[in-house]
Design a protein around this motif. Sequence first.
Motif, PDB file in Angstrom:
ATOM      1  N   GLU A  74       0.829  -1.212   0.000  1.00 42.98           N
ATOM      2  CA  GLU A  74       0.000   0.000   0.000  1.00 42.98           C
ATOM      3  C   GLU A  74       0.864   1.263   0.000  1.00 42.98           C
ATOM      4  O   GLU A  74       1.871   1.323   0.706  1.00 42.98           O
ATOM      5  CB  GLU A  74      -0.847   0.042   1.268  1.00 42.98           C
ATOM      6  N   GLU A 126      -6.096   8.364   4.998  1.00 43.67           N
ATOM      7  CA  GLU A 126      -4.771   7.751   4.869  1.00 43.67           C
ATOM      8  C   GLU A 126      -4.014   7.714   6.190  1.00 43.67           C
ATOM      9  O   GLU A 126      -2.898   7.207   6.251  1.00 43.67           O
ATOM     10  CB  GLU A 126      -3.952   8.520   3.819  1.00 43.67           C
ATOM     11  N   LEU A 132      -2.952   4.216   7.481  1.00 42.69           N
ATOM     12  CA  LEU A 132      -1.819   3.658   6.730  1.00 42.69           C
ATOM     13  C   LEU A 132      -0.499   4.263   7.215  1.00 42.69           C
ATOM     14  O   LEU A 132       0.498   3.555   7.413  1.00 42.69           O
ATOM     15  CB  LEU A 132      -2.005   3.930   5.229  1.00 42.69           C
ATOM     16  N   ARG A 189       0.419   2.844  10.513  1.00 42.17           N
ATOM     17  CA  ARG A 189       0.857   1.449  10.415  1.00 42.17           C
ATOM     18  C   ARG A 189       2.251   1.334   9.816  1.00 42.17           C
ATOM     19  O   ARG A 189       3.102   0.640  10.326  1.00 42.17           O
ATOM     20  CB  ARG A 189      -0.152   0.691   9.549  1.00 42.17           C
ATOM     21  N   ARG A 190       2.484   2.057   8.727  1.00 42.17           N
ATOM     22  CA  ARG A 190       3.716   1.821   7.972  1.00 42.17           C
ATOM     23  C   ARG A 190       4.743   2.932   8.074  1.00 42.17           C
ATOM     24  O   ARG A 190       5.894   2.756   7.658  1.00 42.17           O
ATOM     25  CB  ARG A 190       3.370   1.635   6.496  1.00 42.17           C
ATOM     26  N   SER A 218       5.848   4.515   3.022  1.00 40.84           N
ATOM     27  CA  SER A 218       4.603   4.391   2.259  1.00 40.84           C
ATOM     28  C   SER A 218       4.448   5.458   1.186  1.00 40.84           C
ATOM     29  O   SER A 218       3.396   5.604   0.580  1.00 40.84           O
ATOM     30  CB  SER A 218       3.393   4.417   3.203  1.00 40.84           C
TER      31      SER A 218
END
Length: 466
Positions: A2, A340, A343, A346-347, A352
């Motif tokens: 992603e 977003e 995301l 998380r990353r 990302s």
Amino acid sequence: MEYLGLYPVWYEPGIGSGWIVGLIATVHVLFSHTAVGAAIFFAYLATQAYRRDQPELLEFIKKYGLFLLIFSYVLGSITGPGIWYSTTVASPRGISALIHSFVWKWATEWVFFVIEVVGVYMIIYLVGKVDRATHLRISIIFGLASYGTMLIIIGILSFMMWPGKPEWFVDGGYLNGFYGANTFAQLAMRTAFMFTMTAVVGGIVAGAIKDAAFKREITRKLALLGMAATVAGGLLFQWYMNTLPETAEVIAENRLPAWFGLSLVATLSGIFAWFAVTWLQPRLLTPAIASGMTVAVLVFGLWPEEVARESLRKPYVAGQYVYSNQVIARDVPGLGIESEIPLIERRGFLPSQVFVPDRLRQVNPHNALEAGHSLALTTCSNCHSLSPTGMRPLARYFGGNTDVAMIKTYLQGALGTGNTIYMPHIPLNDAEAYALARFIASLSSAAAPRVAAANLAANPTTDPEE
Ligand code: HEC
């Protein structure tokens, strides 16, 4: 894997991309508002000319119209695409948000604009060549079409601030988005101020009239229009401020400079006084002084107003869901859009993002400064200049602080939690917060500008090939 849908950042050292957009937009507002106000004023003058048999008023329409052909139509048509181009690179996803909601509205606006451009030629060159009723009809169509362009653009501008109804987020639909809480207040306020501009700029043309009696008549008409419009605009401004979203109120109260209200009152009073003087002494009106007044309106009226509007919209650039740094802030089921933020949490930001060199995706002691620079470009530079000058310079906002640990705590507290109402929620993990803090600290130390510049030169951060 992603990724965030972020484009490469357009950054202008020394100014910041936001100010470039602002400069072009401010000038454009002068050209366009003057033209729309003049179109309606012309319809009024044409009516007077035919009803009272005063053909000299048509002469003035012709003169002012010719002046506007260059002033508003040529220059407006240059700055208009300039706004498109600069906003598209400064804020691609903000523009995308508007286009996805309003593409047909824009097409409609363009049709009105075509009528307007054809109309201005027709009212100038057909005076005396077609019968009165036809010319009058053309003048009125020209006025209405011009106002049509304004009506649509204001709906879109008001959506940028605040989508019309909360249901828009869930159901979409352009009517839900278009008529926002401040659409009509903004329309009314701009309508008033556009007549102010028409009257100020009209002075450039009226000042050059040779015949004293005719000059007095036109100057007084413009002065009356200008005085009424300026007073109405000041009052409507109050209404407009009352329709703003809560975040905007907080910013207006806390973040606009203390002199903002005062300077606004001073500017409006100055303009009013100018009209009063020209009403009393039309002889004093000369093209040079009127040009000076036009520049004053631009610098003391329009520029602060556009900058304030930009500030008040923070942290969003459009529709209360696209942050100024282009990250999508929330779910918009109506458009099939998702936040977003999860995301990023998380990353991490760097891994990302598409347009980041691979060597910067993981922060380590060797790349921390460079990674921090990259983070500052993507997450802050849309609102904060990274150099000492320009829009809200980052170094100045940290008050020269060079304590990396302290800056890191601020970043993870104020920005990482999303609790600062006028700034985006920017989740940063320990490594990324450290990198960004390193970079910010380097801005404040003496060698900073050189380090930053060298970094920029050695590191085309936005090149995915690297
Ligand atoms: C959406 C635009 C926006 C973005 C993006 C943004 N800021 Fe801000 N920031 C503001 C505004 C607006 C203010 C405050 C008001 C002013 O003075 O204009 C502010 C104020 C600040 C302040 C002053 C202290 C405070 O809390 O008010 C600091 C420090 C700051 N920003 C740091 C950052 C950093 C670091 C980033 C990037 C990680 C960032 N900002 C990203 C808009 C933004």
